[in-house]
Design an enzyme around this catalytic site. Sequence first.
Site, PDB file in Angstrom:
ATOM      1  N   ARG A  82      -7.451  -6.320  -1.074  1.00 57.75           N
ATOM      2  CA  ARG A  82      -7.464  -6.970   0.240  1.00 57.75           C
ATOM      3  C   ARG A  82      -7.745  -8.468   0.158  1.00 57.75           C
ATOM      4  O   ARG A  82      -8.571  -8.901  -0.657  1.00 57.75           O
ATOM      5  CB  ARG A  82      -8.515  -6.306   1.126  1.00 57.75           C
ATOM      6  CG  ARG A  82      -8.102  -4.920   1.570  1.00 57.75           C
ATOM      7  CD  ARG A  82      -9.239  -4.163   2.228  1.00 57.75           C
ATOM      8  NE  ARG A  82      -8.768  -2.899   2.808  1.00 57.75           N
ATOM      9  CZ  ARG A  82      -8.553  -1.777   2.111  1.00 57.75           C
ATOM     10  NH1 ARG A  82      -8.767  -1.755   0.809  1.00 57.75           N
ATOM     11  NH2 ARG A  82      -8.116  -0.685   2.711  1.00 57.75           N
ATOM     12  N   HIS A 107      -2.536  -5.199  -0.779  1.00 56.86           N
ATOM     13  CA  HIS A 107      -1.554  -4.872  -1.824  1.00 56.86           C
ATOM     14  C   HIS A 107      -0.246  -5.652  -1.713  1.00 56.86           C
ATOM     15  O   HIS A 107       0.845  -5.086  -1.844  1.00 56.86           O
ATOM     16  CB  HIS A 107      -1.270  -3.372  -1.805  1.00 56.86           C
ATOM     17  CG  HIS A 107      -2.432  -2.513  -2.213  1.00 56.86           C
ATOM     18  ND1 HIS A 107      -3.467  -2.969  -2.994  1.00 56.86           N
ATOM     19  CD2 HIS A 107      -2.724  -1.206  -1.943  1.00 56.86           C
ATOM     20  CE1 HIS A 107      -4.332  -1.983  -3.201  1.00 56.86           C
ATOM     21  NE2 HIS A 107      -3.915  -0.917  -2.578  1.00 56.86           N
ATOM     22  N   HIS A 176      -1.143   1.544  -9.456  1.00 56.88           N
ATOM     23  CA  HIS A 176      -1.825   2.344  -8.437  1.00 56.88           C
ATOM     24  C   HIS A 176      -1.563   3.845  -8.618  1.00 56.88           C
ATOM     25  O   HIS A 176      -1.357   4.563  -7.630  1.00 56.88           O
ATOM     26  CB  HIS A 176      -1.364   1.863  -7.057  1.00 56.88           C
ATOM     27  CG  HIS A 176      -2.343   2.103  -5.964  1.00 56.88           C
ATOM     28  ND1 HIS A 176      -2.685   3.362  -5.520  1.00 56.88           N
ATOM     29  CD2 HIS A 176      -3.060   1.244  -5.220  1.00 56.88           C
ATOM     30  CE1 HIS A 176      -3.554   3.247  -4.541  1.00 56.88           C
ATOM     31  NE2 HIS A 176      -3.812   1.975  -4.332  1.00 56.88           N
ATOM     32  N   ASP A 243     -14.246   3.804  -2.672  1.00 54.47           N
ATOM     33  CA  ASP A 243     -13.133   2.865  -2.492  1.00 54.47           C
ATOM     34  C   ASP A 243     -13.744   1.481  -2.723  1.00 54.47           C
ATOM     35  O   ASP A 243     -13.813   0.663  -1.817  1.00 54.47           O
ATOM     36  CB  ASP A 243     -12.534   3.009  -1.091  1.00 54.47           C
ATOM     37  CG  ASP A 243     -11.195   2.286  -0.966  1.00 54.47           C
ATOM     38  OD1 ASP A 243     -10.785   1.634  -1.944  1.00 54.47           O
ATOM     39  OD2 ASP A 243     -10.581   2.369   0.104  1.00 54.47           O
ATOM     40  N   GLU A 307      -7.891   1.307 -10.545  1.00 55.07           N
ATOM     41  CA  GLU A 307      -7.023   0.137 -10.449  1.00 55.07           C
ATOM     42  C   GLU A 307      -7.739  -1.045 -11.086  1.00 55.07           C
ATOM     43  O   GLU A 307      -8.563  -1.699 -10.455  1.00 55.07           O
ATOM     44  CB  GLU A 307      -6.722  -0.161  -8.979  1.00 55.07           C
ATOM     45  CG  GLU A 307      -6.121   0.988  -8.220  1.00 55.07           C
ATOM     46  CD  GLU A 307      -6.347   0.868  -6.723  1.00 55.07           C
ATOM     47  OE1 GLU A 307      -6.041  -0.198  -6.157  1.00 55.07           O
ATOM     48  OE2 GLU A 307      -6.866   1.812  -6.119  1.00 55.07           O
TER      49      GLU A 307
HETATM   50  C1  BGC Z   1      -7.392   0.813  -1.591  1.00 56.24           C
HETATM   51  C2  BGC Z   1      -7.558   1.754  -0.414  1.00 56.24           C
HETATM   52  C3  BGC Z   1      -6.196   1.972   0.186  1.00 56.24           C
HETATM   53  C4  BGC Z   1      -5.273   2.521  -0.861  1.00 56.24           C
HETATM   54  C5  BGC Z   1      -3.868   2.594  -0.348  1.00 56.24           C
HETATM   55  C6  BGC Z   1      -6.492   1.444  -2.583  1.00 56.24           C
HETATM   56  O1  BGC Z   1      -6.273   0.576  -3.630  1.00 56.24           O
HETATM   57  O2  BGC Z   1      -8.611   0.467  -2.167  1.00 56.24           O
HETATM   58  O3  BGC Z   1      -8.446   1.238   0.542  1.00 56.24           O
HETATM   59  O4  BGC Z   1      -6.250   2.813   1.291  1.00 56.24           O
HETATM   60  O5  BGC Z   1      -5.247   1.689  -1.974  1.00 56.24           O
HETATM   61  O6  BGC Z   1      -3.434   3.843  -0.249  1.00 56.24           O
END
Ligand code: BGC
Length: 342
Positions: A82, A107, A176, A243, A307
């Site tokens: 983010r 992302h 991811h 998360d 990640e």
């Molecule tokens: C994030 C989550 C997000 C997800 C997307 C992760 O990398 O940290 O907050 O919802 O990606 O599906």
Amino acid sequence: MASVTRAAFGELPSGGGTVEKFQLQSDLLRVDIISWGCTITALEVKDRQGRASDVVLGFAELEGYLQKQPYFGAVIGRVANRIAKGTFKVDGKEYHLAINKEPNSLHGGVRGFDKVLWTPRVLSNGVQFSRVSPDGEEGYPGELKVWVTYTLDGGELVVNYRAQASQATPVNLTNHSYFNLAGQGSPNIYDHEVTIEADTYLPVDETLIPIGEGAPVQGTAFDLRKPVELGKHLQDFHLNGFDHNFCLKGSKEKHFCARVHHAASGRVLEVYTTQPGVQFYTGNFLDGTLKGKNGAVYPKHSGFCLETQNWPDAVNQPHFPPVLLRPGEEYDHTTWFKFSVA
Ligand code: BGC
């Protein structure tokens, strides 16, 4: 030794081109990667009896990857994670990115690196994908040349990310993949034992933006320095899941990041990286509505992501590891996913 084969995977709508699939195989692993988003679509790993299972969530067909879905297996960029309110300044100039996760940019924006066709090149033990992200793409400054290289070495899948910029721009690239070491389609990851090599993590606000300095994990639910069984751990600490960014100890050299052990199958995943952080995400937003491979549905907590990356919102947080790539410099990071049985 690894072998590489190449085949068509599907056609993009409206003459958008052919997506190809590259299958990398060693005596221990088999991995399928497509040229759409450099996405890992399958990863077969043997258990202690020698039985192979696919341990990543995903779809059998291209359509699955083109629908709204949570970045299964994809490479994320130009900036993974983010950026607060999708806004940042570089050398005094303010930039505004596409906001795709109110109120932030997540992302890479609306059409990040996961939603584009890359140019493949077959290597003796892997595949390299490249593309040029144009100046202004999703609001980012300057043109960015990017190379993502997957190679297989026995039980190890190695991912290298390189980039060169025409103007100073933040860059943060990761993969991811959602793993379930019991085999994709298994209902949850509660019986996985997780270790993450981090003394500090980044507490976040309600929009998941880090609120400042790293906080010590000592005495908290974030202390994963010794293996914890995930289901019990979440219960003990009344957590909805992880998360969060864990701040890794290592420098820019290859360092240990995490280990996940699935005792029932014996499968072990160890992650090493040159990155300063890892977002540990336990699939909290999965809700069982997607139709995955082999009839799988993916409920909450049915996969985990590790990640490896720079710290979230680093472009707005001056005390975080530097995230700007300037002309003449090279972005070069590597992550190793090492599979074994124990
Ligand atoms: C994030 C989550 C997000 C997800 C997307 C992760 O990398 O940290 O907050 O919802 O990606 O599906």
